[in-house]
Design a protein around this motif. Structure first.
Motif, short mmCIF file in Angstrom:
data_model
loop_
_atom_site.label_atom_id
_atom_site.label_comp_id
_atom_site.label_asym_id
_atom_site.label_seq_id
_atom_site.Cartn_x
_atom_site.Cartn_y
_atom_site.Cartn_z
N VAL A 89 44.00 27.95 43.00
CA VAL A 89 42.83 28.78 43.21
C VAL A 89 43.22 30.23 43.44
CG1 VAL A 89 41.40 26.91 44.04
CG2 VAL A 89 42.71 28.27 45.68
N ARG A 91 36.74 33.27 32.63
CA ARG A 91 38.14 33.65 32.54
C ARG A 91 38.77 33.07 31.27
NH1 ARG A 91 41.70 37.39 34.36
NH2 ARG A 91 43.82 36.57 34.48
N MET A 147 42.18 26.72 38.61
CA MET A 147 42.32 27.66 37.49
C MET A 147 43.62 27.41 36.74
SD MET A 147 40.85 30.28 35.96
CE MET A 147 39.93 31.45 36.94
N ILE A 168 43.83 26.69 32.73
CA ILE A 168 44.56 27.53 31.77
C ILE A 168 45.61 26.70 31.02
CG2 ILE A 168 46.02 29.57 31.48
CD1 ILE A 168 44.59 30.81 33.88
N1 LIG Z 1 41.36 33.14 41.21
C1 LIG Z 1 42.10 33.23 40.11
N2 LIG Z 1 41.78 34.14 39.16
C2 LIG Z 1 42.51 34.24 38.03
N3 LIG Z 1 43.57 33.45 37.77
C3 LIG Z 1 43.93 32.54 38.67
C4 LIG Z 1 43.21 32.39 39.87
N4 LIG Z 1 43.76 31.39 40.58
C5 LIG Z 1 44.78 30.93 39.84
N5 LIG Z 1 44.89 31.63 38.70
C6 LIG Z 1 45.87 31.36 37.64
O1 LIG Z 1 46.61 30.21 38.04
C7 LIG Z 1 47.96 30.52 38.29
C8 LIG Z 1 48.36 29.85 39.57
O2 LIG Z 1 47.71 30.44 40.67
P1 LIG Z 1 48.36 30.47 42.10
O3 LIG Z 1 49.82 30.33 41.97
O4 LIG Z 1 47.84 31.62 42.85
O5 LIG Z 1 47.76 29.15 42.71
P2 LIG Z 1 47.89 28.62 44.21
O6 LIG Z 1 46.52 28.69 44.80
O7 LIG Z 1 48.97 29.31 44.88
O8 LIG Z 1 48.24 27.11 43.92
P3 LIG Z 1 49.27 26.12 44.73
O9 LIG Z 1 48.53 25.67 45.93
O10 LIG Z 1 49.45 24.99 43.75
O11 LIG Z 1 50.50 26.90 44.99
C9 LIG Z 1 48.03 32.01 38.32
O12 LIG Z 1 49.25 32.45 37.79
C10 LIG Z 1 46.89 32.44 37.44
O13 LIG Z 1 47.29 32.42 36.09
#
Ligand SMILES: Nc1ncnc2c1ncn2[C@@H]1O[C@H](COP(=O)(O)OP(=O)(O)OP(=O)(O)O)[C@@H](O)[C@H]1O
Ligand SMILES: Nc1ncnc2c1ncn2[C@@H]1O[C@H](COP(=O)(O)OP(=O)(O)OP(=O)(O)O)[C@@H](O)[C@H]1O
Ligand SMILES: [Mg+2]
Ligand SMILES: [Mg+2]
Lengths: 410, 319
Positions: free
Chosen positions: A52, A168, A196, A200
């Motif tokens: 997210v 997106r 997300m 993707i």
């Molecule tokens: N809110 C968002 N808006 C746009 N792209 C997003 C968003 N959240 C995630 N992504 C896409 O997903 C990918 C992974 O997001 P991210 O690493 O921030 O997730 P996370 O919440 O840290 O997940 P985890 O808990 O699995 O670590 C990002 O590189 C981006 O491409």
């Protein structure tokens, strides 16, 4: 694919706060917290389901506000030397000319409870650090974290709404020059459960080698990923089991419902068995089907093992011709579509049946083809539509009868 | 406005027993029932388009002399829901006993051989319970699709395919009324393709006449293939050529896209299997599989799974 090419998840990782979709409250909260931060400020923890934008938010916020990020994740925190030699100096950074620093413990719920060294280190750091400390976790209620939880500022992040994900995805498609159907994007977004990253990844899976994918195809491709490994594993075990007993046990201990296992076996028998054995095999499947109908009708669950024996036998009649080409059952994939289709048929036929004195089978067998043929004629079509008062009925007539007519005769 | 006048089969369906072609014995027995003012429960058995529904409706019409409305009901019995509907309908009948004229109502149950065995068992009780106020006319393509105890409660009437002469008679009757002319060979083609099914014959005639008011051999041949898709034969051929997966796909199309009933598919397969060329031992095996599939489907098993075994039997080579 070219190895040096970035994955779409990487390529479309947000670079600015605006590009991070959804979670507006969390974004604002986190930025405010950072801007308010002073030396006695507590640490903050972003928490929420995967994909997210927790990691991304921290990274983008850091670069936006001019911080250099010292990032660690679950695997680094175990290494004491790393904590001592990299993190500690950063936390007590006094250097005047180096940029401002921020320490980021990502995936912090991955620390094991036994790793008290790392936990104590972090607790100590929270009290004394001279730079902001940020953490991210999926499950903040994990017992490993309870000592930390009370000492940090908690910022929840939520699943991303379907519409936001679709938007997106559409942007990404436009940028990649692929034609995307709205319904396919909806399918992907719906399946992602607000994740997300998963969305993707699915998008890339579908479109990286093709420019256009229709819904049916998308469902087929994506359903593969969704299915628990479980059933594939089970089928493989059954197909290569040394004895009937072993095969049958694998089936009965699977978590799938018996009627779904039947579907999997029925779908796959022709894919893995040589032609010669198909008849013997399918007879077992057919017996299993008939038996299951009796079992569920009369609550004969104690003879369910017989059902599994029959299904297992269906695989064991011959050596497999093909090792691992199980596919998702067509009938399960099409269930909803066929249900809708049948519903349309029934609505339409209830209109015709009372005037034409025919039963359901006769209607399908003799009248539908007749109506299709006659409807090629403009006058006939008009007269028919004139006799239908209900707009919905007209639409059904157009889609079920004329739609087909166009396809067949144009 | 009804759609009935747009389709010749309906427009020219005989309204009275006297207009029915052939079926002399049936007609004379039905007339004798009318004379005594009582009707037994009946079972009309025969392939499609042979006059079962026509005879039932004509009987109702002649019996009630034009004031039939409210005194008879036509129901399609092919699904499970059907049996509950029937129960409700019959109950309502029982409540509103007709005060004048004939002391019973008639319930026409179309495609009753498509009812599951369970539904038929339930029907048996309904027939008994409401015997005093309702007469049942069951229509079926197959006598063996109806359970014994129901057969034994019914007077059985057989409707075999119509002879070429009778099909011709029916066709000419319709064509003359529509002012359509025909060539002799066109008529021959229709009769051949109809295989004793009057509905089929009339449908072919209507779709081939188009707007032109003239039937030619060419126009007939053009529509015959569309009205009677060769899909079942193609499915069988695919299986015979060893391509089970394609054959199964086609089966799914017939069942789900075209919505054909399992019974119709099985019947058509049976017809085809008799004429298609294959080793006689293999034919035995295939026909055996067909019988088994037929039986299980009527017991409520899954049509696609059961019919697939027949396709698999076609695929197998006999050593
Ligand atoms: N809110 C968002 N808006 C746009 N792209 C997003 C968003 N959240 C995630 N992504 C896409 O997903 C990918 C992974 O997001 P991210 O690493 O921030 O997730 P996370 O919440 O840290 O997940 P985890 O808990 O699995 O670590 C990002 O590189 C981006 O491409
Ligand atoms: N014996 C007949 N005499 C005159 N017309 C007939 C006769 N049999 C059939 N037809 C014509 O064929 C049409 C179809 O016949 P009918 O509805 O009686 O068939 P059915 O035997 O009930 O078939 P299904 O089993 O498909 O219900 C009728 O509308 C009528 O026009
Ligand atoms: Mg992350
Ligand atoms: Mg009928």
């Amino acid at each position: 694919m070219n190895g040096s090419k970035l994955s779409w998840v990487e390529k479309y990782k947000p670079k600015t706060l605006d590009e991070i979709v959804g979670n507006d409250a969390a974004k604002k909260d986190f930025i405010d917290w950072l801007q308010r931060w002073d030396r006695r400020g507590k640490a903050a923890m972003l928490h929420g389901p995967p994909g997210v934008g927790k990691t991304v938010l921290v990274e983008v916020a850091a670069s936006t506000l001019g911080y250099r990020l010292i990032e660690t994740n679950a695997s680094d925190t175990r290494r004491e030397d790393y904590l001592e030699n990299v993190i500690k100096p950063a936390a007590f950074n006094r250097s005047l000319f180096s940029s401002r620093l921020m320490i980021f413990f990502d995936e912090i719920d991955g620390i094991s409870r036994e790793d008290s060294g790392a936990l104590n280190f972090i607790l100590e750091l929270i009290e004394s650090s001279r730079v902001p400390i940020v953490m991210a976790a999926n499950d903040p209620w994990s017992p490993n974290l309870f000592r930390i939880r009370d000492k940090v500022y908690m910022i929840p992040m939520h699943r991303i709404r379907v519409q936001s994900i679709v938007k997106r995805l559409r942007d990404i498609c436009r940028n990649e020059g692929v034609r995307c159907k709205q319904e396919v994007l909806m399918l992907i977004a719906g399946r992602s459960e607000g994740d997300m990253r998963a969305a993707i990844e699915d998008l890339e899976l579908l479109y990286s080698s093709r420019e256009d994918v229709d819904l049916e195809e998308a469902e087929k491709i994506l359903s593969y990923r969704n299915v628990e490994k479980n059933i594939f594993e089970t089928l493989r075990m059954v197909a290569f089991a040394p004895t009937l007993e072993k095969a049958s046990t694998s089936l009965s201990s699977s978590e799938e419902k018996p009627e779904d296992i039947l579907e999997w076996v029925f779908e796959n028998v022709p894919h893995v068995l040589p032609r010669q054995s198909l008849y013997r095999s399918l007879r077992y499947v057919a017996e299993a089907d008939a038996l299951f109908k009796q079992i569920s009708k009369n609550s004969l669950w104690r003879i369910l093992p017989c059902f599994y024996h029959k299904l297992a036998s269906a695989f064991l009649v011959a050596p497999q011709k093909n090792r691992a080409s199980f596919s998702f059952p067509t009938r399960m994939r099409e269930r909803f579509k066929r249900f809708q289709h049948e519903k349309n048929f029934r609505e339409l036929e209830s209109f015709f049946m009372k005037d034409l004195h025919v039963g359901r089978s006769t209607f399908r067998r003799d009248l539908i083809p007749l109506l299709r043929l006659l409807s090629k004629n403009e006058d006939f079509r008009r007269s028919m539509l004139n006799r239908m008062v209900d707009q919905h009925l007209k639409e059904l007539y157009s889609s079920v009868i004329l739609g087909e007519a166009r396809k067949r005769f144009s | 406005m009804s759609v009935a006048d747009l389709l010749w089969v309906e427009k020219y369906r005989p309204r009275s027993l006297d207009e029915i072609i052939d079926r002399e014995e049936v007609v004379s027995r039905l007339k004798s029932f009318i004379k005594i003012g009582n009707v037994p429960n009946m079972l009309f058995v025969g392939p499609p388009g042979t006059g079962k529904t026509t005879a039932a409706l004509a009987l109702v019409n002649d019996l009630y002399q034009g004031s039939a409305s409210g005194r008879f009901l036509e129901l399609n019995a092919s699904d499970e829901r059907g049996i509950n509907t029937i129960r409700e309908v019959v109950k309502d009948f029982a409540r509103s006993r007709p005060s004048t004229g004939v002391p019973f109502k008639i319930l026409i149950l179309d495609e009753s051989d498509n009812m599951t065995q369970d539904a038929q068992q339930a029907l048996r009780r309904i027939m008994e319970r409401y015997a005093s106020v309702t007469r049942f006319i069951l229509l079926a393509n197959y006598q063996w699709g109806i359970i014994e105890p129901i057969q034994s409660r019914c007077a059985v009437f057989r409707f075999p395919p119509l002879s070429p002469t009778h099909i011709r008679e029916g066709l000419i009757r319709v064509l003359e009324k529509e002012g359509v002319s025909w060539s002799e060979e066109a008529l021959e083609e229709i009769i051949k393709a109809s295989r004793g099914d009057m509905r089929k014959a009339i449908n072919i005639a209507q779709s081939a006449s188009g707007g032109s008011k003239r039937l030619t051999k060419e126009s007939i041949l053009q529509v015959v293939g569309v009205l009677h898709p060769r899909e079942i034969r193609e499915m069988i051929n695919e299986a015979l050529n060893g391509d089970f997966v394609s054959a199964r796909k086609r089966l799914a199309k017939l069942l789900y896209d075209d919505g054909l009933s399992a019974n119709d598919i099985l019947r058509e397969m049976n017809n085809e299997l008799m004429s298609v060329e294959m080793d006689e031992r293999k034919r035995l095996q295939v026909v055996n599989a067909l019988g088994e599939a037929n039986f299980r489907v009527s017991m409520g098993a899954d049509a696609e799974i059961q019919i697939s075994t027949v396709l698999a039997a076609l695929v197998a080579d006999l050593k």
